[in-house]
Design a protein around this motif. Structure first.
Motif, PDB file in Angstrom:
ATOM      1  N   ASP A 110      45.989  45.283  28.414  1.00 41.74           N
ATOM      2  CA  ASP A 110      44.591  45.700  28.580  1.00 41.74           C
ATOM      3  C   ASP A 110      44.280  46.051  30.027  1.00 41.74           C
ATOM      4  OD1 ASP A 110      44.157  45.362  25.950  1.00 41.74           O
ATOM      5  OD2 ASP A 110      42.916  43.567  26.111  1.00 41.74           O
ATOM      6  N   ALA A 111      44.937  45.386  30.950  1.00 39.75           N
ATOM      7  CA  ALA A 111      44.639  45.619  32.354  1.00 39.75           C
ATOM      8  C   ALA A 111      45.441  46.774  32.937  1.00 39.75           C
ATOM      9  CB  ALA A 111      44.897  44.353  33.166  1.00 39.75           C
ATOM     10  N   TRP A 216      42.761  52.392  37.616  1.00 41.46           N
ATOM     11  CA  TRP A 216      41.433  51.793  37.735  1.00 41.46           C
ATOM     12  C   TRP A 216      40.618  52.643  38.718  1.00 41.46           C
ATOM     13  CZ3 TRP A 216      39.862  46.146  36.984  1.00 41.46           C
ATOM     14  CH2 TRP A 216      40.640  45.524  36.005  1.00 41.46           C
ATOM     15  N   VAL A 217      39.352  52.870  38.371  1.00 42.92           N
ATOM     16  CA  VAL A 217      38.469  53.678  39.209  1.00 42.92           C
ATOM     17  C   VAL A 217      37.821  52.805  40.274  1.00 42.92           C
ATOM     18  CG1 VAL A 217      36.429  55.167  39.198  1.00 42.92           C
ATOM     19  CG2 VAL A 217      37.982  55.165  37.235  1.00 42.92           C
ATOM     20  N   ASP A 218      37.756  53.322  41.484  1.00 43.99           N
ATOM     21  CA  ASP A 218      37.135  52.593  42.597  1.00 43.99           C
ATOM     22  C   ASP A 218      36.110  53.508  43.259  1.00 43.99           C
ATOM     23  OD1 ASP A 218      36.569  51.041  44.871  1.00 43.99           O
ATOM     24  OD2 ASP A 218      38.420  51.653  45.896  1.00 43.99           O
ATOM     25  N   GLU A 219      34.829  53.157  43.118  1.00 45.96           N
ATOM     26  CA  GLU A 219      33.774  53.931  43.785  1.00 45.96           C
ATOM     27  C   GLU A 219      33.326  53.141  45.011  1.00 45.96           C
ATOM     28  OE1 GLU A 219      31.081  54.110  40.501  1.00 45.96           O
ATOM     29  OE2 GLU A 219      32.255  55.637  39.479  1.00 45.96           O
ATOM     30  N   TRP A 229      43.229  53.636  41.511  1.00 45.28           N
ATOM     31  CA  TRP A 229      44.238  52.630  41.862  1.00 45.28           C
ATOM     32  C   TRP A 229      45.194  52.368  40.712  1.00 45.28           C
ATOM     33  CZ3 TRP A 229      44.512  49.514  46.418  1.00 45.28           C
ATOM     34  CH2 TRP A 229      43.510  49.785  47.368  1.00 45.28           C
ATOM     35  N   ILE A 234      47.096  44.983  41.927  1.00 50.52           N
ATOM     36  CA  ILE A 234      46.216  43.816  41.799  1.00 50.52           C
ATOM     37  C   ILE A 234      46.883  42.595  42.425  1.00 50.52           C
ATOM     38  CG2 ILE A 234      45.266  42.143  40.131  1.00 50.52           C
ATOM     39  CD1 ILE A 234      44.717  44.520  38.265  1.00 50.52           C
ATOM     40  N   ASN A 235      48.177  42.472  42.207  1.00 50.94           N
ATOM     41  CA  ASN A 235      48.874  41.275  42.683  1.00 50.94           C
ATOM     42  C   ASN A 235      49.472  41.416  44.076  1.00 50.94           C
ATOM     43  OD1 ASN A 235      48.712  39.259  40.441  1.00 50.94           O
ATOM     44  ND2 ASN A 235      49.379  41.078  39.347  1.00 50.94           N
TER      45      ASN A 235
ATOM     46  N   PRO B  10      44.153  37.030  42.880  1.00 49.06           N
ATOM     47  CA  PRO B  10      44.500  38.250  43.625  1.00 49.06           C
ATOM     48  C   PRO B  10      43.570  39.419  43.308  1.00 49.06           C
ATOM     49  CG  PRO B  10      46.462  37.314  42.583  1.00 49.06           C
ATOM     50  CD  PRO B  10      45.300  36.499  42.125  1.00 49.06           C
ATOM     51  N   ILE B  11      43.076  39.488  42.081  1.00 49.79           N
ATOM     52  CA  ILE B  11      42.249  40.634  41.708  1.00 49.79           C
ATOM     53  C   ILE B  11      40.941  40.674  42.507  1.00 49.79           C
ATOM     54  CG2 ILE B  11      40.926  39.629  39.773  1.00 49.79           C
ATOM     55  CD1 ILE B  11      41.555  42.291  38.252  1.00 49.79           C
ATOM     56  N   ASN B  13      40.638  40.758  45.542  1.00 52.31           N
ATOM     57  CA  ASN B  13      40.811  41.695  46.660  1.00 52.31           C
ATOM     58  C   ASN B  13      41.272  43.080  46.213  1.00 52.31           C
ATOM     59  OD1 ASN B  13      40.067  39.945  48.805  1.00 52.31           O
ATOM     60  ND2 ASN B  13      41.999  38.862  48.502  1.00 52.31           N
ATOM     61  N   PHE B  14      41.142  43.365  44.942  1.00 51.02           N
ATOM     62  CA  PHE B  14      41.527  44.666  44.391  1.00 51.02           C
ATOM     63  C   PHE B  14      40.256  45.518  44.316  1.00 51.02           C
ATOM     64  CE2 PHE B  14      42.794  47.148  40.419  1.00 51.02           C
ATOM     65  CZ  PHE B  14      43.777  47.901  41.046  1.00 51.02           C
ATOM     66  N   PRO B  15      40.148  46.553  45.152  1.00 46.00           N
ATOM     67  CA  PRO B  15      38.858  47.271  45.252  1.00 46.00           C
ATOM     68  C   PRO B  15      38.231  47.714  43.921  1.00 46.00           C
ATOM     69  CG  PRO B  15      40.317  47.941  47.013  1.00 46.00           C
ATOM     70  CD  PRO B  15      41.124  47.048  46.120  1.00 46.00           C
ATOM     71  N   PRO B  16      39.014  48.227  42.946  1.00 46.72           N
ATOM     72  CA  PRO B  16      38.353  48.683  41.708  1.00 46.72           C
ATOM     73  C   PRO B  16      37.729  47.553  40.886  1.00 46.72           C
ATOM     74  CG  PRO B  16      40.575  49.577  41.878  1.00 46.72           C
ATOM     75  CD  PRO B  16      40.448  48.543  42.944  1.00 46.72           C
ATOM     76  N   PHE B  17      38.042  46.309  41.230  1.00 48.17           N
ATOM     77  CA  PHE B  17      37.434  45.184  40.520  1.00 48.17           C
ATOM     78  C   PHE B  17      35.912  45.238  40.664  1.00 48.17           C
ATOM     79  CE2 PHE B  17      37.345  40.258  40.098  1.00 48.17           C
ATOM     80  CZ  PHE B  17      37.444  40.324  38.725  1.00 48.17           C
ATOM     81  N   THR B  19      34.069  48.078  40.626  1.00 49.61           N
ATOM     82  CA  THR B  19      33.489  49.240  39.948  1.00 49.61           C
ATOM     83  C   THR B  19      33.653  49.005  38.455  1.00 49.61           C
ATOM     84  OG1 THR B  19      34.127  50.734  41.747  1.00 49.61           O
ATOM     85  CG2 THR B  19      33.706  51.741  39.595  1.00 49.61           C
ATOM     86  N   GLN B  21      34.736  49.624  35.057  1.00 45.10           N
ATOM     87  CA  GLN B  21      35.753  50.551  34.581  1.00 45.10           C
ATOM     88  C   GLN B  21      35.257  51.335  33.374  1.00 45.10           C
ATOM     89  OE1 GLN B  21      38.554  51.250  36.328  1.00 45.10           O
ATOM     90  NE2 GLN B  21      37.452  49.929  37.760  1.00 45.10           N
ATOM     91  N   THR B  26      39.973  48.489  29.509  1.00 47.38           N
ATOM     92  CA  THR B  26      40.122  47.996  30.876  1.00 47.38           C
ATOM     93  C   THR B  26      38.911  47.147  31.259  1.00 47.38           C
ATOM     94  OG1 THR B  26      41.161  50.139  31.327  1.00 47.38           O
ATOM     95  CG2 THR B  26      40.800  48.697  33.206  1.00 47.38           C
ATOM     96  N   GLN B  30      38.563  43.455  32.643  1.00 46.38           N
ATOM     97  CA  GLN B  30      37.870  43.246  33.924  1.00 46.38           C
ATOM     98  C   GLN B  30      36.748  42.204  33.780  1.00 46.38           C
ATOM     99  OE1 GLN B  30      35.669  46.691  35.170  1.00 46.38           O
ATOM    100  NE2 GLN B  30      35.524  46.023  37.299  1.00 46.38           N
ATOM    101  N   GLN B  33      37.933  38.698  33.372  1.00 49.18           N
ATOM    102  CA  GLN B  33      38.435  38.110  34.617  1.00 49.18           C
ATOM    103  C   GLN B  33      37.281  37.703  35.531  1.00 49.18           C
ATOM    104  OE1 GLN B  33      42.307  39.412  36.148  1.00 49.18           O
ATOM    105  NE2 GLN B  33      42.028  41.238  34.900  1.00 49.18           N
ATOM    106  N   ARG B  83      33.462  45.809  49.338  1.00 55.56           N
ATOM    107  CA  ARG B  83      33.102  46.257  48.002  1.00 55.56           C
ATOM    108  C   ARG B  83      32.116  45.247  47.420  1.00 55.56           C
ATOM    109  NH1 ARG B  83      35.924  49.771  49.589  1.00 55.56           N
ATOM    110  NH2 ARG B  83      37.446  51.059  48.456  1.00 55.56           N
TER     111      ARG B  83
END
Lengths: 237, 208
Positions: A110-111, A216-219, A229, A234-235, B10-11, B13-17, B19, B21, B26, B30, B33, B83
């Motif tokens: 899923d991720a 993954w989308v990052d705005e 991304w 992520i890890n 860790p997630i 610090n993951f920028p898309p976390f 936004t 999705q 997904t 998200q 989590q 973010r």
């Protein structure tokens, strides 16, 4: 509090409390037994391996109380002990590893849309006593592939990925994965500047990959370019 | 947030976390989590209430249920990577928590908690985070009352929350709303009767 109903309820509450206490005690006993078993395996690894009947019983015992025989050091293939052992042990090790690879691919699908980097897979499988190598994983995936053709392992630049979905990456999608290998992300601007892709091509490729769950989308904020991304980052944060 | 003693996954610090999705699958991953993170964080910090921006409102400070911000930083903002989650997305995560029973919208209940809360619109909702279910608190309260031989006696809410005798109990300094919810559970089981003041405010309880 003398009506039959409240008595019943009181008994129920008491019953629940006793059950809870018993279950907590059992949990504690189980934990003790599990760690004893782990120690036993460490001390008697040779005997377990050399006596087929003993080994079979031991694995049965492990399974029934929830200890993973794979995590016990005597089954590590890269360890010195392993090289001396029979091909039967080796098969068993890879079979177990294959099961874990399948489980992890499913759990993270899923991720990540069904594509996971071998590095991430290793970091999810390793524990205090045991770390599979990339070679081990490759072998395990090769075994899985015989049973399920949608599984395969593929390199992108010098990074290995496993896919557990039937679709293959097309060449544009491979370019995205490759570019993500540098910083973790791509942007339409990067694709335009580096590969000369037009606006429509960028959009189509990126959006299709988002739809498949591969990116993954990052705005980052207003007036800033949207970044895409690759989830194995992520890890790496 | 800047906090050394909580280990963020860790997630974080993951920028898309930060936004929402667009891919539904997904997003499911998200949001789950995020919910796990909220529950773990609040449990470790004993945070009871998060406002609509994800800022903790009351902590285990001596003044129970103070509405003051104990920390002006939102759990949903990460300065290190610059973010933050949109308020609207935070609202969706809260709604999911409420549906799953791991949170409740903060609304006026008959305790001191509601005293300075303005009428909240759905967009501007704070939540009470149930990092432990009211049923679990109810069991703990009951066991403590039984063990200390106080069955049938009357206890004030303050005694249950903040007296010397509960200092070593996990429910020490429990949020008033959560306490009331736990007592509700005991009432439904027929194990408690609440005593109300004029105006409906609960002042005490008899656990039997």
């Amino acid at each position: 509090m003398t009506t039959p109903k409240s008595d019943t309820e009181q008994y129920k509450t008491l019953g629940n409390a006793i059950l809870e206490r018993q279950s907590a005690e059992l949990q504690a006993q189980l934990a003790v037994f599990q760690s004893a078993l782990t120690n036993f395996a460490r001390d008697h690894g040779e005997q377990i391996k050399n006596n087929a009947q003993f080994k079979q019983q031991f694995i049965k015992l492990c399974q029934s109380i929830g200890v993973d025989p794979l995590s016990l050091s005597n089954y590590t293939p890269s360890g010195v002990k392993f090289t001396k052992t029979s091909s039967h042990d080796r098969d068993e090790y890879y079979n177990n590893l294959a099961v874990k690879v399948i489980e992890t691919c499913r759990a993270t699908r899923d991720a990540n849309g069904g594509i996971i980097s071998v590095d991430e897979l290793i970091s999810r499988l390793e524990d205090a006593t045991y770390t599979p190598t990339a070679k081990d994983i490759e072998k395990a995936v090769a075994d899985i592939k015989l049973l399920d053709g949608s599984f395969s392992i593929f390199p992108v630049k010098n990074k290995l990925f496993i896919k557990s979905i039937p679709e293959e990456l097309n060449s544009d999608q491979q370019v995205i994965f490759e570019t993500c290998g540098l910083m973790g992300y791509v942007s339409p601007g990067m694709l335009r500047d580096n590969y000369g892709w037009g606006r429509v091509r960028c959009r189509d490729v990126l959006e299709a990959m988002v739809r498949k769950g591969l990116l993954w989308v990052d705005e980052p904020g207003p007036k800033q370019e949207v970044l895409y991304w690759e989830p194995s980052w992520i890890n790496m944060g | 947030m800047t906090d050394a003693d909580f280990k963020f996954p860790p997630i974080y610090n993951f920028p898309p976390f930060y936004t929402k999705q667009p891919n539904e699958t997904t997003w499911q991953s998200q949001s789950q989590q995020w919910i796990g993170l909220v529950l773990d964080y609040c449990k470790q910090k004993r945070i009871w209430v998060l406002n609509s921006d994800g800022v903790p409102l009351s902590k285990n400070d001596s003044e129970l249920d103070s509405d003051e911000e104990v920390d002006s930083l939102s759990l949903f903002a990460n300065e290190k990577i610059q973010r933050s989650l949109k308020r609207e997305t935070i609202g969706e995560i809260y709604a999911q928590m409420v549906t799953e029973g791991s949170a409740e919208y903060l609304s006026p209940v008959s305790t001191s908690l509601s005293r300075s809360l303005k009428k909240a619109t759905p967009q501007d909702q704070s939540i009470i985070v149930y990092w432990r279910k009211p049923e679990d608190w109810a069991t703990m309260l009951l066991e403590w009352v039984e063990k200390t031989g106080q069955l049938g006696g009357i206890l004030t809410l303050y005694e249950l929350q903040a007296s010397e005798s509960v200092k070593s109990q996990p429910f020490y300094k429990i949020n008033s709303t959560v306490l009331v919810r736990a007592l509700d559970v005991l009432v439904k089981m027929g194990r408690a009767q609440v005593l109300k003041e004029e105006g409906g405010k609960i002042s005490g309880v008899k656990i039997v």
